[in-house]
Scaffold this motif. Structure first.
Motif, PDB file in Angstrom:
ATOM      1  N   VAL A 135       0.813  -1.204   0.000  1.00  0.00           N
ATOM      2  CA  VAL A 135       0.000   0.000   0.000  1.00  0.00           C
ATOM      3  C   VAL A 135       0.849   1.258   0.000  1.00  0.00           C
ATOM      4  O   VAL A 135       0.341   2.348  -0.184  1.00  0.00           O
ATOM      5  N   ALA A 136       2.156   1.112   0.212  1.00  0.00           N
ATOM      6  CA  ALA A 136       3.009   2.283   0.300  1.00  0.00           C
ATOM      7  C   ALA A 136       3.476   2.767  -1.068  1.00  0.00           C
ATOM      8  O   ALA A 136       4.452   3.474  -1.170  1.00  0.00           O
ATOM      9  N   THR A 137       2.775   2.378  -2.144  1.00  0.00           N
ATOM     10  CA  THR A 137       3.151   2.854  -3.465  1.00  0.00           C
ATOM     11  C   THR A 137       2.640   4.261  -3.712  1.00  0.00           C
ATOM     12  O   THR A 137       3.046   4.897  -4.666  1.00  0.00           O
ATOM     13  N   SER A 138       1.754   4.756  -2.884  1.00  0.00           N
ATOM     14  CA  SER A 138       1.276   6.133  -2.988  1.00  0.00           C
ATOM     15  C   SER A 138       1.471   6.811  -1.639  1.00  0.00           C
ATOM     16  O   SER A 138       1.703   6.161  -0.617  1.00  0.00           O
ATOM     17  N   LEU A 139       1.371   8.126  -1.649  1.00  0.00           N
ATOM     18  CA  LEU A 139       1.529   8.853  -0.400  1.00  0.00           C
ATOM     19  C   LEU A 139       0.407   8.520   0.580  1.00  0.00           C
ATOM     20  O   LEU A 139       0.641   8.380   1.778  1.00  0.00           O
ATOM     21  N   LEU A 199       0.896   6.864   4.291  1.00  0.00           N
ATOM     22  CA  LEU A 199       0.285   7.421   5.505  1.00  0.00           C
ATOM     23  C   LEU A 199      -0.563   6.366   6.214  1.00  0.00           C
ATOM     24  O   LEU A 199      -0.543   6.269   7.441  1.00  0.00           O
ATOM     25  N   ALA A 200      -1.304   5.582   5.438  1.00  0.00           N
ATOM     26  CA  ALA A 200      -2.118   4.529   6.044  1.00  0.00           C
ATOM     27  C   ALA A 200      -1.236   3.495   6.734  1.00  0.00           C
ATOM     28  O   ALA A 200      -1.559   3.019   7.832  1.00  0.00           O
ATOM     29  N   SER A 201      -0.113   3.148   6.109  1.00  0.00           N
ATOM     30  CA  SER A 201       0.816   2.201   6.729  1.00  0.00           C
ATOM     31  C   SER A 201       1.380   2.753   8.030  1.00  0.00           C
ATOM     32  O   SER A 201       1.502   2.034   9.028  1.00  0.00           O
ATOM     33  N   GLN A 202       1.722   4.039   8.024  1.00  0.00           N
ATOM     34  CA  GLN A 202       2.243   4.665   9.242  1.00  0.00           C
ATOM     35  C   GLN A 202       1.187   4.685  10.337  1.00  0.00           C
ATOM     36  O   GLN A 202       1.488   4.459  11.505  1.00  0.00           O
ATOM     37  N   LEU A 251      -1.356   2.550  10.708  1.00  0.00           N
ATOM     38  CA  LEU A 251      -1.559   1.190  11.204  1.00  0.00           C
ATOM     39  C   LEU A 251      -0.379   0.700  12.033  1.00  0.00           C
ATOM     40  O   LEU A 251      -0.548  -0.104  12.946  1.00  0.00           O
ATOM     41  N   ALA A 252       0.817   1.197  11.725  1.00  0.00           N
ATOM     42  CA  ALA A 252       1.998   0.798  12.482  1.00  0.00           C
ATOM     43  C   ALA A 252       2.140   1.586  13.779  1.00  0.00           C
ATOM     44  O   ALA A 252       3.000   1.283  14.598  1.00  0.00           O
ATOM     45  N   GLY A 253       1.291   2.597  13.971  1.00  0.00           N
ATOM     46  CA  GLY A 253       1.348   3.398  15.182  1.00  0.00           C
ATOM     47  C   GLY A 253       2.408   4.487  15.137  1.00  0.00           C
ATOM     48  O   GLY A 253       2.722   5.082  16.160  1.00  0.00           O
ATOM     49  N   GLU A 254       2.958   4.755  13.960  1.00  0.00           N
ATOM     50  CA  GLU A 254       3.972   5.795  13.840  1.00  0.00           C
ATOM     51  C   GLU A 254       3.377   7.191  13.892  1.00  0.00           C
ATOM     52  O   GLU A 254       4.054   8.143  14.286  1.00  0.00           O
ATOM     53  N   ILE A 255       2.115   7.322  13.426  1.00  0.00           N
ATOM     54  CA  ILE A 255       1.403   8.593  13.531  1.00  0.00           C
ATOM     55  C   ILE A 255       0.043   8.322  14.160  1.00  0.00           C
ATOM     56  O   ILE A 255      -0.463   7.196  14.109  1.00  0.00           O
ATOM     57  N   ASN A 256      -0.546   9.352  14.760  1.00  0.00           N
ATOM     58  CA  ASN A 256      -1.860   9.167  15.378  1.00  0.00           C
ATOM     59  C   ASN A 256      -2.952   9.564  14.378  1.00  0.00           C
ATOM     60  O   ASN A 256      -2.659  10.150  13.330  1.00  0.00           O
ATOM     61  N   PRO A 257      -4.216   9.251  14.677  1.00  0.00           N
ATOM     62  CA  PRO A 257      -5.293   9.560  13.729  1.00  0.00           C
ATOM     63  C   PRO A 257      -5.401  11.036  13.376  1.00  0.00           C
ATOM     64  O   PRO A 257      -5.711  11.388  12.234  1.00  0.00           O
ATOM     65  N   GLY A 258      -5.124  11.924  14.320  1.00  0.00           N
ATOM     66  CA  GLY A 258      -5.184  13.356  14.025  1.00  0.00           C
ATOM     67  C   GLY A 258      -4.126  13.758  13.007  1.00  0.00           C
ATOM     68  O   GLY A 258      -4.404  14.535  12.080  1.00  0.00           O
ATOM     69  N   GLN A 259      -2.915  13.244  13.168  1.00  0.00           N
ATOM     70  CA  GLN A 259      -1.858  13.542  12.211  1.00  0.00           C
ATOM     71  C   GLN A 259      -2.216  12.989  10.830  1.00  0.00           C
ATOM     72  O   GLN A 259      -1.964  13.630   9.807  1.00  0.00           O
ATOM     73  N   TYR A 260      -2.794  11.815  10.821  1.00  0.00           N
ATOM     74  CA  TYR A 260      -3.210  11.199   9.557  1.00  0.00           C
ATOM     75  C   TYR A 260      -4.254  12.060   8.851  1.00  0.00           C
ATOM     76  O   TYR A 260      -4.140  12.345   7.657  1.00  0.00           O
ATOM     77  N   GLN A 261      -5.262  12.517   9.592  1.00  0.00           N
ATOM     78  CA  GLN A 261      -6.321  13.341   8.996  1.00  0.00           C
ATOM     79  C   GLN A 261      -5.768  14.667   8.489  1.00  0.00           C
ATOM     80  O   GLN A 261      -6.143  15.135   7.407  1.00  0.00           O
ATOM     81  N   ARG A 262      -4.881  15.293   9.254  1.00  0.00           N
ATOM     82  CA  ARG A 262      -4.309  16.569   8.815  1.00  0.00           C
ATOM     83  C   ARG A 262      -3.456  16.378   7.556  1.00  0.00           C
ATOM     84  O   ARG A 262      -3.494  17.194   6.632  1.00  0.00           O
ATOM     85  N   ALA A 263      -2.696  15.294   7.509  1.00  0.00           N
ATOM     86  CA  ALA A 263      -1.870  15.034   6.327  1.00  0.00           C
ATOM     87  C   ALA A 263      -2.743  14.786   5.099  1.00  0.00           C
ATOM     88  O   ALA A 263      -2.442  15.286   4.010  1.00  0.00           O
ATOM     89  N   LEU A 264      -3.828  14.054   5.269  1.00  0.00           N
ATOM     90  CA  LEU A 264      -4.731  13.814   4.138  1.00  0.00           C
ATOM     91  C   LEU A 264      -5.416  15.103   3.705  1.00  0.00           C
ATOM     92  O   LEU A 264      -5.640  15.323   2.508  1.00  0.00           O
ATOM     93  N   ALA A 265      -5.761  15.963   4.647  1.00  0.00           N
ATOM     94  CA  ALA A 265      -6.367  17.242   4.298  1.00  0.00           C
ATOM     95  C   ALA A 265      -5.376  18.092   3.488  1.00  0.00           C
ATOM     96  O   ALA A 265      -5.769  18.748   2.504  1.00  0.00           O
TER      97      ALA A 265
END
Length: 82
Positions: free
Chosen positions: A37-41, A45-48, A50-64
């Motif tokens: 799944v890491a073939t796209s940005l 982000l989804a891999s990070q 799921l691995a616990g490297e980023i929290n859901p808030g960081q994930y949402q902000r990055a996607l925004a």
């Protein structure tokens, strides 16, 4: 007469056995290859997440930020009104 019935029964039994479909063991499938799944940005982000490297808030902000960047680079055009 009884011998004829026995012979006829045996012929039918052999014919049914010959025509009966064989029970084949199901083919052993190879395990599916792991998804990359890491073939796209977004996948990275989804891999990070799921691995616990980023929290859901960081994930949402990055996607925004990705969505905002995408809308600037490739704006949607509306069809003309008639």
């Amino acid at each position: 007469m009884v011998v004829l019935l026995i012979v006829l029964g045996m012929v039918l039994l052999v014919a049914c056995a010959a025509l009966w479909p064989d029970r084949e063991e199901p083919a052993r499938a190879e395990p599916p290859a792991p998804l990359d799944v890491a073939t796209s940005l977004e996948g990275a982000l989804a891999s990070q997440l799921l691995a616990g490297e980023i929290n859901p808030g960081q994930y949402q902000r990055a996607l925004a930020r990705l969505a905002a960047r995408d809308s600037e680079r490739h704006p949607l055009s509306l069809p003309p009104r008639d």
